[in-house]
Design a protein around this motif. Structure first.
Motif, PDB file in Angstrom:
ATOM      1  N   VAL A  75     -33.910 -87.299  79.850  1.00 58.09           N
ATOM      2  CA  VAL A  75     -35.341 -87.624  80.040  1.00 58.09           C
ATOM      3  C   VAL A  75     -36.122 -86.216  79.425  1.00 58.09           C
ATOM      4  O   VAL A  75     -36.958 -86.398  78.737  1.00 58.09           O
ATOM      5  CB  VAL A  75     -35.472 -87.586  81.591  1.00 58.09           C
ATOM      6  N   ARG A  76     -35.504 -85.140  79.559  1.00 58.41           N
ATOM      7  CA  ARG A  76     -36.091 -83.885  78.966  1.00 58.41           C
ATOM      8  C   ARG A  76     -36.111 -84.283  77.578  1.00 58.41           C
ATOM      9  O   ARG A  76     -37.131 -83.606  76.908  1.00 58.41           O
ATOM     10  CB  ARG A  76     -35.484 -82.545  79.625  1.00 58.41           C
ATOM     11  N   ALA A  77     -34.981 -84.433  77.012  1.00 56.80           N
ATOM     12  CA  ALA A  77     -34.852 -84.768  75.409  1.00 56.80           C
ATOM     13  C   ALA A  77     -36.037 -85.501  75.191  1.00 56.80           C
ATOM     14  O   ALA A  77     -36.476 -85.397  73.933  1.00 56.80           O
ATOM     15  CB  ALA A  77     -33.741 -85.096  75.011  1.00 56.80           C
ATOM     16  N   TYR A 113     -43.843 -85.386  83.424  1.00 54.79           N
ATOM     17  CA  TYR A 113     -42.632 -85.548  84.466  1.00 54.79           C
ATOM     18  C   TYR A 113     -43.095 -86.391  85.508  1.00 54.79           C
ATOM     19  O   TYR A 113     -42.465 -87.108  86.138  1.00 54.79           O
ATOM     20  CB  TYR A 113     -42.045 -84.258  85.013  1.00 54.79           C
ATOM     21  N   ARG A 114     -44.474 -86.094  86.083  1.00 55.41           N
ATOM     22  CA  ARG A 114     -45.117 -87.021  87.113  1.00 55.41           C
ATOM     23  C   ARG A 114     -44.943 -88.315  86.846  1.00 55.41           C
ATOM     24  O   ARG A 114     -44.803 -89.381  87.472  1.00 55.41           O
ATOM     25  CB  ARG A 114     -46.325 -86.140  87.428  1.00 55.41           C
ATOM     26  N   ALA A 115     -45.710 -88.680  85.515  1.00 56.24           N
ATOM     27  CA  ALA A 115     -45.769 -90.119  85.174  1.00 56.24           C
ATOM     28  C   ALA A 115     -44.310 -90.779  84.961  1.00 56.24           C
ATOM     29  O   ALA A 115     -44.269 -91.741  85.441  1.00 56.24           O
ATOM     30  CB  ALA A 115     -46.192 -89.986  83.578  1.00 56.24           C
ATOM     31  N   GLY A 166     -45.846 -75.317  82.324  1.00 59.40           N
ATOM     32  CA  GLY A 166     -44.850 -76.080  82.658  1.00 59.40           C
ATOM     33  C   GLY A 166     -43.848 -75.181  83.374  1.00 59.40           C
ATOM     34  O   GLY A 166     -44.052 -74.420  84.106  1.00 59.40           O
ATOM     35  N   ARG A 167     -42.525 -75.519  83.110  1.00 57.27           N
ATOM     36  CA  ARG A 167     -41.431 -74.550  83.665  1.00 57.27           C
ATOM     37  C   ARG A 167     -40.387 -74.202  82.533  1.00 57.27           C
ATOM     38  O   ARG A 167     -39.909 -72.874  82.580  1.00 57.27           O
ATOM     39  CB  ARG A 167     -40.297 -75.596  84.599  1.00 57.27           C
ATOM     40  N   ASP A 168     -40.608 -74.811  81.396  1.00 53.83           N
ATOM     41  CA  ASP A 168     -39.567 -74.479  80.225  1.00 53.83           C
ATOM     42  C   ASP A 168     -40.407 -74.171  78.991  1.00 53.83           C
ATOM     43  O   ASP A 168     -39.684 -74.469  77.965  1.00 53.83           O
ATOM     44  CB  ASP A 168     -38.393 -75.455  80.035  1.00 53.83           C
ATOM     45  N   ILE A 169     -41.570 -73.838  78.835  1.00 53.03           N
ATOM     46  CA  ILE A 169     -42.571 -73.959  77.738  1.00 53.03           C
ATOM     47  C   ILE A 169     -41.943 -72.829  76.883  1.00 53.03           C
ATOM     48  O   ILE A 169     -41.597 -72.851  75.780  1.00 53.03           O
ATOM     49  CB  ILE A 169     -43.676 -73.854  78.021  1.00 53.03           C
ATOM     50  N   ALA A 205     -38.463 -76.940  98.210  1.00 54.15           N
ATOM     51  CA  ALA A 205     -37.250 -77.841  97.744  1.00 54.15           C
ATOM     52  C   ALA A 205     -37.680 -77.965  96.201  1.00 54.15           C
ATOM     53  O   ALA A 205     -36.342 -77.843  95.459  1.00 54.15           O
ATOM     54  CB  ALA A 205     -37.400 -78.998  98.259  1.00 54.15           C
ATOM     55  N   ARG A 206     -38.836 -78.049  95.637  1.00 52.65           N
ATOM     56  CA  ARG A 206     -38.955 -78.271  94.272  1.00 52.65           C
ATOM     57  C   ARG A 206     -38.516 -77.062  93.526  1.00 52.65           C
ATOM     58  O   ARG A 206     -37.978 -77.067  92.680  1.00 52.65           O
ATOM     59  CB  ARG A 206     -40.576 -78.574  94.168  1.00 52.65           C
ATOM     60  N   ASP A 207     -38.829 -75.748  94.186  1.00 49.38           N
ATOM     61  CA  ASP A 207     -38.484 -74.524  93.486  1.00 49.38           C
ATOM     62  C   ASP A 207     -37.121 -74.523  93.244  1.00 49.38           C
ATOM     63  O   ASP A 207     -36.322 -74.104  92.092  1.00 49.38           O
ATOM     64  CB  ASP A 207     -38.776 -73.200  94.426  1.00 49.38           C
ATOM     65  N   ARG A 211     -34.784 -77.080  92.984  1.00 49.10           N
ATOM     66  CA  ARG A 211     -34.479 -77.804  92.180  1.00 49.10           C
ATOM     67  C   ARG A 211     -34.650 -77.460  90.933  1.00 49.10           C
ATOM     68  O   ARG A 211     -33.954 -77.659  89.758  1.00 49.10           O
ATOM     69  CB  ARG A 211     -34.987 -79.363  92.441  1.00 49.10           C
ATOM     70  N   ASP A 212     -36.115 -76.923  90.611  1.00 43.88           N
ATOM     71  CA  ASP A 212     -36.326 -76.558  89.117  1.00 43.88           C
ATOM     72  C   ASP A 212     -35.302 -75.330  88.796  1.00 43.88           C
ATOM     73  O   ASP A 212     -35.103 -75.239  87.629  1.00 43.88           O
ATOM     74  CB  ASP A 212     -37.783 -76.134  89.129  1.00 43.88           C
ATOM     75  N   MET A 213     -35.080 -74.440  89.754  1.00 41.88           N
ATOM     76  CA  MET A 213     -34.504 -73.137  89.278  1.00 41.88           C
ATOM     77  C   MET A 213     -32.880 -73.379  89.064  1.00 41.88           C
ATOM     78  O   MET A 213     -32.144 -72.836  88.334  1.00 41.88           O
ATOM     79  CB  MET A 213     -34.512 -72.217  90.387  1.00 41.88           C
TER      80      MET A 213
HETATM   81  O1  C5P Z   1     -46.353 -78.674  87.218  1.00 42.55           O
HETATM   82  P1  C5P Z   1     -45.900 -79.557  87.955  1.00 42.55           P
HETATM   83  O2  C5P Z   1     -45.929 -79.162  89.452  1.00 42.55           O
HETATM   84  O3  C5P Z   1     -46.922 -80.857  87.967  1.00 42.55           O
HETATM   85  O4  C5P Z   1     -44.507 -80.414  87.979  1.00 42.55           O
HETATM   86  C1  C5P Z   1     -43.899 -81.384  88.462  1.00 42.55           C
HETATM   87  C2  C5P Z   1     -42.614 -81.228  88.374  1.00 42.55           C
HETATM   88  O5  C5P Z   1     -42.093 -81.588  86.919  1.00 42.55           O
HETATM   89  C3  C5P Z   1     -41.822 -79.731  88.485  1.00 42.55           C
HETATM   90  O6  C5P Z   1     -41.514 -79.675  89.810  1.00 42.55           O
HETATM   91  C4  C5P Z   1     -40.751 -79.884  87.664  1.00 42.55           C
HETATM   92  O7  C5P Z   1     -39.558 -80.552  88.283  1.00 42.55           O
HETATM   93  C5  C5P Z   1     -40.998 -80.941  86.454  1.00 42.55           C
HETATM   94  N1  C5P Z   1     -41.241 -80.192  85.359  1.00 42.55           N
HETATM   95  C6  C5P Z   1     -40.487 -79.683  84.390  1.00 42.55           C
HETATM   96  N2  C5P Z   1     -40.616 -79.013  83.320  1.00 42.55           N
HETATM   97  C7  C5P Z   1     -42.014 -78.874  82.882  1.00 42.55           C
HETATM   98  C8  C5P Z   1     -43.002 -79.283  83.759  1.00 42.55           C
HETATM   99  C9  C5P Z   1     -42.773 -80.083  84.868  1.00 42.55           C
HETATM  100  O8  C5P Z   1     -39.200 -79.881  84.711  1.00 42.55           O
HETATM  101  N3  C5P Z   1     -42.349 -78.300  81.694  1.00 42.55           N
END
Ligand code: C5P
Length: 201
Positions: free
Chosen positions: A85-87, A37-39, A107-110, A157-159, A161-163
């Motif tokens: 993008v996720r797909a 996701y960073r790339a 990651g977040r959704d493994i 902010a990232r928490d 958005r991710d949740m």
């Molecule tokens: O783990 P890291 O902080 O490097 O992830 C960067 C961002 O990529 C996270 O904040 C999240 O939004 C997204 N991410 C994700 N699903 C993953 C790994 C990362 O959505 N499996």
């Protein structure tokens, strides 16, 4: 034989360190899926369409150091809400997980989406202040200018958005073992994680 360890959790919870050490311990391959996701986020910052970037992504292009900046982290969490993008990143992660010889993915959704059948699922957490303090120290150590209050705001902010995203939100799988590392040393967290893995092997 394939054996998958799925490790999820919020930013700077310790999941990356635990994953790296577990992989070394068991001789498994390790994929930090945040780098994918960073790339894509970094390409978006250069003006590339995120979906095109995700489809064109090659594992060799994942330069950890250049991608581990606060700006790229925010961009990553923005492209991560886009279902297409996720797909586009799904097949690569699933293939990595089922390689012979064992794999650790973090990651977040493994545990919820990528590998719901993983032999081991861990959900690593720590309170936001502790996570921000760790990330702040890590940035300073790498020579990157950092301000604690800004790091905390970024993490929160990232928490959020991710949740709150609808596709693959950050949450523990029902069968994940939770590990709160707030007051743990790295050695203690690793020992707790190893105990879980050893109980499943
Ligand atoms: O783990 P890291 O902080 O490097 O992830 C960067 C961002 O990529 C996270 O904040 C999240 O939004 C997204 N991410 C994700 N699903 C993953 C790994 C990362 O959505 N499996």
């Amino acid at each position: 034989m394939a054996f998958t360890i799925a490790i999820d959790g919020p930013a700077a919870s310790g999941k990356g360190t635990i994953s790296r050490l577990l992989a070394a311990e068991y001789g498994f391959a390790h994929l930090d899926t945040g780098l994918l996701y960073r790339a894509v986020g970094a390409r978006m910052m250069e003006g590339v369409d995120p979906l095109e970037a995700a489809k064109a992504l090659r594992a060799e292009a994942l330069d950890g150091d250049a991608l581990r900046t606060p700006e790229v982290a925010q961009a990553a969490s923005k492209v991560a809400v886009i279902p297409e993008v996720r797909a586009a990143l799904l097949d690569f992660q699933r293939a990595f997980a089922r390689r012979s010889g064992g794999a650790v993915l973090d990651g977040r959704d493994i545990g919820t989406v990528i590998c719901p059948e993983a032999e081991v699922k861990l959900f690593v957490t720590a309170n936001a202040e502790t996570r921000a303090r760790r990330r702040h120290a890590e940035l300073l150590e790498r020579g990157i200018a950092s301000d604690y209050a800004e790091v905390l705001a970024d993490v929160q902010a990232r928490d959020r958005r991710d949740m709150e995203r609808s596709d693959a939100p950050l949450r523990p799988a029902p069968d994940a073992v939770r590990l709160d590392t707030t007051t743990m040393s790295i050695d203690e967290a690793l020992a707790a994680a190893r105990a879980v893995v050893d109980s499943r092997r």
